[in-house]
Design an enzyme around this catalytic site. Structure first.
Site, PDB file in Angstrom:
ATOM      1  N   GLY A 124    -142.288 138.011  -2.571  1.00 31.20           N
ATOM      2  CA  GLY A 124    -142.745 136.749  -3.162  1.00 31.20           C
ATOM      3  C   GLY A 124    -143.187 135.710  -2.147  1.00 31.20           C
ATOM      4  O   GLY A 124    -143.784 134.698  -2.511  1.00 31.20           O
TER       5      GLY A 124
ATOM      6  N   ASP B 197    -142.644 102.872 -22.029  1.00 32.28           N
ATOM      7  CA  ASP B 197    -141.502 102.330 -21.288  1.00 32.28           C
ATOM      8  C   ASP B 197    -142.019 101.300 -20.287  1.00 32.28           C
ATOM      9  O   ASP B 197    -143.231 101.125 -20.132  1.00 32.28           O
ATOM     10  CB  ASP B 197    -140.701 103.443 -20.591  1.00 32.28           C
ATOM     11  CG  ASP B 197    -141.567 104.344 -19.728  1.00 32.28           C
ATOM     12  OD1 ASP B 197    -142.563 103.842 -19.179  1.00 32.28           O
ATOM     13  OD2 ASP B 197    -141.265 105.545 -19.613  1.00 32.28           O
TER      14      ASP B 197
ATOM     15  N   LYS C  90    -137.380 102.373 -23.266  1.00 33.24           N
ATOM     16  CA  LYS C  90    -136.995 103.789 -23.360  1.00 33.24           C
ATOM     17  C   LYS C  90    -135.706 104.027 -22.592  1.00 33.24           C
ATOM     18  O   LYS C  90    -135.531 103.513 -21.496  1.00 33.24           O
ATOM     19  CB  LYS C  90    -138.118 104.652 -22.777  1.00 33.24           C
ATOM     20  CG  LYS C  90    -137.827 106.138 -22.813  1.00 33.24           C
ATOM     21  CD  LYS C  90    -139.020 106.942 -22.343  1.00 33.24           C
ATOM     22  CE  LYS C  90    -138.992 107.214 -20.866  1.00 33.24           C
ATOM     23  NZ  LYS C  90    -140.108 108.010 -20.383  1.00 33.24           N
TER      24      LYS C  90
HETATM   25  C1  R5P Z   1    -141.485 108.315 -17.023  1.00 36.13           C
HETATM   26  O1  R5P Z   1    -141.223 107.334 -16.418  1.00 36.13           O
HETATM   27  C2  R5P Z   1    -142.883 108.835 -17.105  1.00 36.13           C
HETATM   28  O2  R5P Z   1    -143.808 107.826 -17.003  1.00 36.13           O
HETATM   29  C3  R5P Z   1    -143.102 109.630 -18.378  1.00 36.13           C
HETATM   30  O3  R5P Z   1    -142.874 108.794 -19.472  1.00 36.13           O
HETATM   31  C4  R5P Z   1    -142.212 110.823 -18.465  1.00 36.13           C
HETATM   32  O4  R5P Z   1    -142.164 111.512 -17.252  1.00 36.13           O
HETATM   33  C5  R5P Z   1    -142.691 111.745 -19.541  1.00 36.13           C
HETATM   34  O5  R5P Z   1    -141.815 112.819 -19.631  1.00 36.13           O
HETATM   35  P1  R5P Z   1    -141.583 113.565 -20.984  1.00 36.13           P
HETATM   36  O6  R5P Z   1    -142.913 114.012 -21.506  1.00 36.13           O
HETATM   37  O7  R5P Z   1    -140.689 114.716 -20.629  1.00 36.13           O
HETATM   38  O8  R5P Z   1    -140.888 112.611 -21.915  1.00 36.13           O
END
Ligand code: R5P
Length: 292
Positions: A36, A169, A192
């Protein structure tokens, strides 16, 4: 004259960048030993002093990182003195501080490794950052970091009428601001909490989304959990059409696309930093302009 050197993840994008810059283009042959391990060979061993090495870090970020390190080290050995790592999706930036004793701060390790193999500059698109600003990131390394944003292009590609731009968020606030400015529309942010790597909860205060079309913007979709929970909440509060625009389609779960549609999102708009079936925004010109 610089040469564009293509890693194995996005050779088409590398070729487009070379064409845009009227630069020479060379490929890297990769093969594997039976266990690998990667074997790297540059097709044209007399390379330019300045190279743009193009490698995105998904899918399989560990593989991509190993290939990137092996190739940049080889380029240094072959005499390249100005290695610009063009990494449209820059992985290993999530871990930007030590939450628990003994935890690795991977972003610091990433930069030390890149410095060690001779990378002088990184060009990337919408860098995935949590607690750090881009300026704080720049202070962590001697490598020059240039970030370009695909958000205005993503916003303009989104054909939804008069959307409210929503950041799922607080970290995504900068993306929402940039998309909203491009459309001359309003933006708002949700709150979030990440319960586990695959489970998130979102909430918002007094925002009235009744009958409003929404464009949720984010840098990354990985499991899709953030988009899914945000869309569900918005729909439950009477939102109209919900579109999702994001730069990097990491798509780490097989169900994430279907789950986003099932949550009420009717359109996905993404870029080719990670080639995928929703890559309607091409970042070639953005990257080429940062290089030229
Ligand atoms: C977090 O801070 C990022 O901006 C995204 O919101 C996050 O990485 C998205 O991840 P997932 O699709 O797993 O919720």
């Amino acid at each position: 004259m610089a040469t564009v050197v293509a890693g194995s993840s996005v050779p088409g994008l590398a070729m487009d960048i070379a064409r845009e810059l009227s630069a020479d283009f060379i490929g890297v042959a990769t093969s594997r030993f039976p266990d690998g391990e990667l074997h790297i060979q540059i097709e044209e061993p007399s390379v330019a002093r300045r190279v743009y090495y193009v490698q995105t870090m998904a899918p399989l970020p560990n593989e991509r990182l190993t290939e990137l390190l092996l190739t940049c080290d080889l380029l240094s050995e072959l005499g390249c003195r100005e290695i610009v790592a063009v990494v449209p999706y820059l992985g290993y930036t999530r871990q930007d501080h030590r939450k628990a004793p003994g935890e690795a701060v991977s972003v610091g390790t990433l930069f030390r490794l890149l410095e060690g193999v001779g990378v002088k500059e990184i060009v990337s698109v919408d860098i995935h950052l949590h607690r750090l600003s881009v300026d704080a990131l720049k202070e962590m390394t001697d490598i020059e970091i240039k970030e370009v944003s695909a958000m205005p292009l993503l916003a303009k590609k989104c054909s939804i009428e008069e959307p409210l731009v929503v950041a799922p968020d607080m970290e995504a606030m900068r993306w929402a601001r940039s998309a909203a400015e491009a459309l001359k529309m309003e933006y708002a942010a949700m709150e979030k909490s990440r319960i586990t790597p695959t489970k998130v909860e979102v909430s918002f205060g007094k925002l009235n989304v009744s009958d409003r079309n929404i464009m949720i913007v984010d840098d990354i979709v990985s499991t899709g959990g953030t988009m899914i929970e945000t869309a569900k909440l918005l729909k439950s509060k009477g939102a109209g059409k919900v579109y999702a625009a994001f730069t990097h389609a990491v798509f780490s779960s097989v169900d994430c696309i279907a789950n986003m549609f099932n949550a009420g999102i009717t359109s996905l708009i993404s870029t080719n930093t990670i080639q995928n079936e929703f890559s309607t925004v091409n970042v070639t010109e953005l990257i080429a302009s940062a290089l030229s």
